[in-house]
Design an enzyme around this catalytic site. Structure first.
Site, PDB file in Angstrom:
ATOM      1  CG  ASP A  82      -2.020   1.014   1.173  1.00 11.25           C
ATOM      2  OD1 ASP A  82      -2.566   1.224   0.071  1.00 11.25           O
ATOM      3  OD2 ASP A  82      -2.349   1.587   2.215  1.00 11.25           O
ATOM      4  CG  HIS A  83      -0.665   5.028   0.662  1.00  9.06           C
ATOM      5  ND1 HIS A  83      -1.001   6.095  -0.143  1.00  9.06           N
ATOM      6  CD2 HIS A  83      -1.749   4.769   1.415  1.00  9.06           C
ATOM      7  CE1 HIS A  83      -2.248   6.458   0.121  1.00  9.06           C
ATOM      8  NE2 HIS A  83      -2.730   5.660   1.044  1.00  9.06           N
TER       9      HIS A  83
ATOM     10  CG  HIS B 256      -4.718   8.904   4.432  1.00  5.68           C
ATOM     11  ND1 HIS B 256      -4.681   9.703   3.316  1.00  5.68           N
ATOM     12  CD2 HIS B 256      -4.742   7.626   3.966  1.00  5.68           C
ATOM     13  CE1 HIS B 256      -4.673   8.947   2.227  1.00  5.68           C
ATOM     14  NE2 HIS B 256      -4.719   7.689   2.600  1.00  5.68           N
TER      15      HIS B 256
ATOM     16  CG  HIS C 296      -6.907   5.546   0.192  1.00  2.23           C
ATOM     17  ND1 HIS C 296      -5.560   5.709  -0.082  1.00  2.23           N
ATOM     18  CD2 HIS C 296      -7.305   4.483  -0.555  1.00  2.23           C
ATOM     19  CE1 HIS C 296      -5.171   4.804  -0.952  1.00  2.23           C
ATOM     20  NE2 HIS C 296      -6.210   4.048  -1.264  1.00  2.23           N
ATOM     21  N   GLY C 297      -8.770   6.339   4.110  1.00  4.65           N
ATOM     22  CA  GLY C 297      -9.151   7.090   5.294  1.00  4.65           C
ATOM     23  C   GLY C 297     -10.486   6.674   5.878  1.00  4.65           C
TER      24      GLY C 297
ATOM     25  CB  SER D 229      -9.858   4.873  10.484  1.00  2.00           C
ATOM     26  OG  SER D 229      -9.163   3.691  10.192  1.00  2.00           O
TER      27      SER D 229
ATOM     28  CG  ASN E  86      -7.651   1.205   1.507  1.00  3.63           C
ATOM     29  OD1 ASN E  86      -8.254   0.303   0.946  1.00  3.63           O
ATOM     30  ND2 ASN E  86      -6.517   1.692   1.045  1.00  3.63           N
TER      31      ASN E  86
ATOM     32  CB  THR F 277      -6.244   5.529  11.927  1.00  4.33           C
ATOM     33  OG1 THR F 277      -5.285   6.095  11.013  1.00  4.33           O
ATOM     34  CG2 THR F 277      -6.150   6.257  13.248  1.00  4.33           C
TER      35      THR F 277
END
Length: 280
Positions: free
Chosen positions: A83-84, A182, A210-211, A213, A232, A235
């Site tokens: 990832d990333h 994120h 993404h982000g 959480s 995704n 956190t």
């Protein structure tokens, strides 16, 4: 169960179903994702980020080997994703270490340079049967970047630009900026579901959030309904892990055996994983 390819799980999830992907840092993270997937009876993706690799002394192989071993011992279908990735050198380790997919992150570059670098990564990946994800738009909260308002003008992904980007790069999935960020520790993000639907119509590949959480349950459900596929989560696992360790050490200040507090941390992450998977 044999390690499953990300592409296989994404294809199965493509019709208004979400597929959760969890970032793992330690062996306990990996074991927690497997346990949570088994509890929920759902597949999941194990994600190793470039930052996690840096944490392990820039060595990808040990954590990749651990994740592969745990996945093969699990009854849940699990895939392995890098990832990333910004480093081309790290990207090119993915195939040898058993990763079925990568997220190549050229989002810090200008649009033209992003397209060129990503197209090169896609060509390399497809020659080796690796599924490639990329990012367009600005999903804030990345390490080393200043805070970014997810609702600021110019941050969101434009559907027409996204369609052109996918055509020019050949990516297999696209992470888009639709209101999440994120590293959020509170689940307060509000997503632009109209934009998600427009992106889903414009872009011929699965969309990635993404982000997640920081996104409430109802927002995730609505995002999947609107056309988001890969969700995704990172956190949220770290929040559960740290809270469990902090509680144990507060209640047992003389304790020194890490197994005592890591057991609770792993269990807390597993329940967090199961909770996200049940949303799917």
């Amino acid at each position: 169960m044999p390690l499953v390819r990300t592409a296989e799980l994404m294809t199965a999830a493509a019709v208004r179903q979400g597929l959760a992907a969890f970032n793992v840092i330690t062996l306990e993270h990996v074991e927690a994702v497997a346990a949570g997937a088994e509890r929920a009876g759902r597949p999941a993706i194990l994600q190793v980020s470039e930052n996690a690799v840096k944490f392990h002394g820039n060595r990808l192989a040990p954590l990749a080997a651990a994740a592969t071993a745990v996945a093969r011992a699990s009854s849940a279908p699990l895939a392995l994703h890098l990832d990333h990735v910004e480093s081309v050198e790290l990207l090119r380790q993915a195939h040898a270490e058993g990763f079925g997919s990568v997220m190549f992150d050229a989002s810090r570059l200008s649009y033209g340079d992003n397209v060129k670098a990503t197209a090169d990564a896609v060509r390399w990946g497809h020659e080796r049967g690796i599924w490639v994800e990329a990012e367009l738009g600005r999903v804030g909260g990345k390490e080393g970047e200043p805070p970014l308002d997810a609702h600021a003008p110019g941050v969101r992904t434009d559907p027409s630009e996204a369609a052109a980007y996918v055509a020019d790069t050949g990516v297999d999935a696209l992470a888009v900026a639709v209101g999440s960020s994120h590293a959020m520790t509170e689940r307060t993000a509000t997503l632009d579901h109209t934009l998600i639907a427009a992106l889903h119509t414009a872009v011929p590949v699965p969309l990635v959030l993404h982000g997640s959480s920081g996104v409430p349950d109802e927002e995730i459900r609505a995002a999947v309904t609107a056309g988001m596929t890969k969700i995704n989560v990172g956190t949220a696992l770290n929040t559960a892990y740290t809270a469990a360790v902090r509680t144990h050490l507060t209640e047992n200040p003389e304790g020194v055996d890490p197994r005592k507090y890591l057991t609770g941390a792993r269990d807390a992450m597993a329940e967090t994983v199961a909770g996200f998977l049940r949303l799917m």
